[in-house]
Design an enzyme around this catalytic site. Structure first.
Site, PDB file in Angstrom:
ATOM      1  N   LYS A 229     -11.368   7.110   4.256  1.00 46.32           N
ATOM      2  CA  LYS A 229     -10.144   7.539   4.944  1.00 46.32           C
ATOM      3  C   LYS A 229     -10.379   8.807   5.770  1.00 46.32           C
ATOM      4  O   LYS A 229      -9.983   8.887   6.937  1.00 46.32           O
ATOM      5  CB  LYS A 229      -9.028   7.760   3.916  1.00 46.32           C
ATOM      6  CG  LYS A 229      -7.972   8.771   4.255  1.00 46.32           C
ATOM      7  CD  LYS A 229      -6.998   8.261   5.292  1.00 46.32           C
ATOM      8  CE  LYS A 229      -6.185   9.315   6.000  1.00 46.32           C
ATOM      9  NZ  LYS A 229      -5.980  10.608   5.475  1.00 46.32           N
TER      10      LYS A 229
HETATM   11  O1  8HG Z   1      -2.910  11.059  11.566  1.00 53.17           O
HETATM   12  C1  8HG Z   1      -3.054  10.773  10.380  1.00 53.17           C
HETATM   13  N1  8HG Z   1      -3.258   9.482  10.000  1.00 53.17           N
HETATM   14  C2  8HG Z   1      -3.394   9.150   8.701  1.00 53.17           C
HETATM   15  N2  8HG Z   1      -3.561   7.859   8.409  1.00 53.17           N
HETATM   16  N3  8HG Z   1      -3.378  10.048   7.723  1.00 53.17           N
HETATM   17  C3  8HG Z   1      -3.196  11.339   8.066  1.00 53.17           C
HETATM   18  C4  8HG Z   1      -3.022  11.737   9.374  1.00 53.17           C
HETATM   19  N4  8HG Z   1      -2.842  13.078   9.401  1.00 53.17           N
HETATM   20  C5  8HG Z   1      -2.859  13.510   8.120  1.00 53.17           C
HETATM   21  O2  8HG Z   1      -2.700  14.666   7.772  1.00 53.17           O
HETATM   22  N5  8HG Z   1      -3.100  12.437   7.310  1.00 53.17           N
HETATM   23  C6  8HG Z   1      -3.172  12.401   5.875  1.00 53.17           C
HETATM   24  O3  8HG Z   1      -1.855  12.081   5.424  1.00 53.17           O
HETATM   25  C7  8HG Z   1      -3.566  13.664   5.201  1.00 53.17           C
HETATM   26  C8  8HG Z   1      -2.715  13.643   3.945  1.00 53.17           C
HETATM   27  O4  8HG Z   1      -3.368  12.891   2.941  1.00 53.17           O
HETATM   28  C9  8HG Z   1      -1.488  12.907   4.319  1.00 53.17           C
HETATM   29  C10 8HG Z   1      -0.330  13.797   4.721  1.00 53.17           C
HETATM   30  O5  8HG Z   1       0.806  13.021   4.976  1.00 53.17           O
END
Ligand code: 8HG
Length: 299
Positions: A229
């Site tokens: 991830k």
């Molecule tokens: O842009 C993002 N995409 C995804 N799929 N996950 C993200 C993004 N930005 C981000 O901070 N995260 C993750 O989502 C970090 C953390 O685990 C969570 C915060 O909502």
């Protein structure tokens, strides 16, 4: 290209007739942590060692505290302004289920950020919430970055690997990174050493960035604190790898909400997304993440 031209003026540059460019969509869609909304709705951010302020005014974008040369060297790429997001949205909107997310986040663009900063930022993001991630990155910048003044306020650039290499695990932990401190220290050490006498291409972010998407995704996971991830986020937000499909809890919910993707592993949802959206997976993912998080969707 999503603008028609630029004009320099005494305070910065005016980017004329920008399309597919909404400040809150870009800065609050989860891809970046160093931009903050101001009372007048402008955003101020730190990137590439600079502080800039951006404003939407009618059809134009105003970037303060820069000039034409810097725009051409840094910001036109950073904001991905040479890409036509209209085309991307058109293709993605052929999918009626994705259409609502694209319409919701119609002004999203994927920023081209700096690999080292994004590596460290997304190690911090694991099992973390965005306000906490922002705070930890701000603390690290304050402690190890370079001060830059803008409008009477001091901002701090994100430190280079050379500088962050001086830190001990306890120092980094005390800045709000928790259990991730040891991963950061280990990763910084590998990157630092590969910049110096002990060159290993496996630890060279430029080499990793130059690989094809699938190899890049694997290669990033050599570092501590980077799983599939986090690797997807790094390759999407700083290495121009648009087939990345990071699946966090929001994207998982969105996929279940829209596609009834079976409630299986994140790995399966990643495969499902990449098969569905192909080389536009990263863009699709960003519209979905923003939609799901802003609307607090639940399944
Ligand atoms: O842009 C993002 N995409 C995804 N799929 N996950 C993200 C993004 N930005 C981000 O901070 N995260 C993750 O989502 C970090 C953390 O685990 C969570 C915060 O909502």
């Amino acid at each position: 290209m999503d603008f028609t031209g630029i004009k320099e003026f005494e305070k910065g540059v005016i980017v004329e007739n920008v399309k597919n460019f909404e400040l809150p969509h870009i800065f609050d869609c989860g891809q970046c942590f160093r931009w903050n909304r101001q009372e007048n709705s402008n955003y101020i951010g730190v990137a590439f060692g600079k502080v800039i302020e951006v404003e939407r005014r009618n059809d134009d974008l105003i970037i303060y505290n820069t000039n034409e040369e810097e725009f051409n060297k840094i910001w036109v790429h950073y904001f991905d302004l040479n890409r036509d997001y209209g085309k991307i949205k058109e293709v993605l909107s052929e999918d009626p289920l994705l259409k609502s997310s694209v319409e919701f986040g119609y002004g999203i663009r994927l920023l081209k950020q700096e690999p080292f900063e994004i590596v460290i930022s997304f190690i911090i993001s694991a099992n973390n919430r965005i306000p906490m991630i922002k705070r930890a990155i701000e603390n690290i910048s304050r402690a190890y970055g370079t001060p830059v003044e803008y409008k009477g306020k001091i901002y701090y650039t994100f430190p280079e690997a050379e500088k962050l290499h001086e830190a001990e695990t306890e120092d980094i932990e005390a800045l709000g990174t928790g259990f991730r401190a040891k991963y950061i220290i280990d990763t910084v050490d590998k990157i630092y050493r590969s910049l110096k006498e002990d060159y290993k291409k496996e630890y060279d972010l430029n080499w990793i960035k130059a690989q094809d998407d699938d190899i890049c995704h694997e290669a990033l996971q050599i570092f501590s604190g980077i799983g599939p991830k986090v690797a997807d986020c790094i390759m999407l937000f700083s290495m121009n790898k648009y087939s990345a499909f990071p699946v966090d809890v929001w994207v998982k919910r969105a996929m279940q909400h829209f596609y009834l993707a079976p409630d299986v592993s994140l790995k399966k949802i990643r495969e499902f997304g990449r098969n569905k959206f192909g080389k536009l997976s990263g863009f699709a993912q960003q519209y979905l993440f923003y939609y799901a998080r802003e609307n607090n969707i639940n399944v």
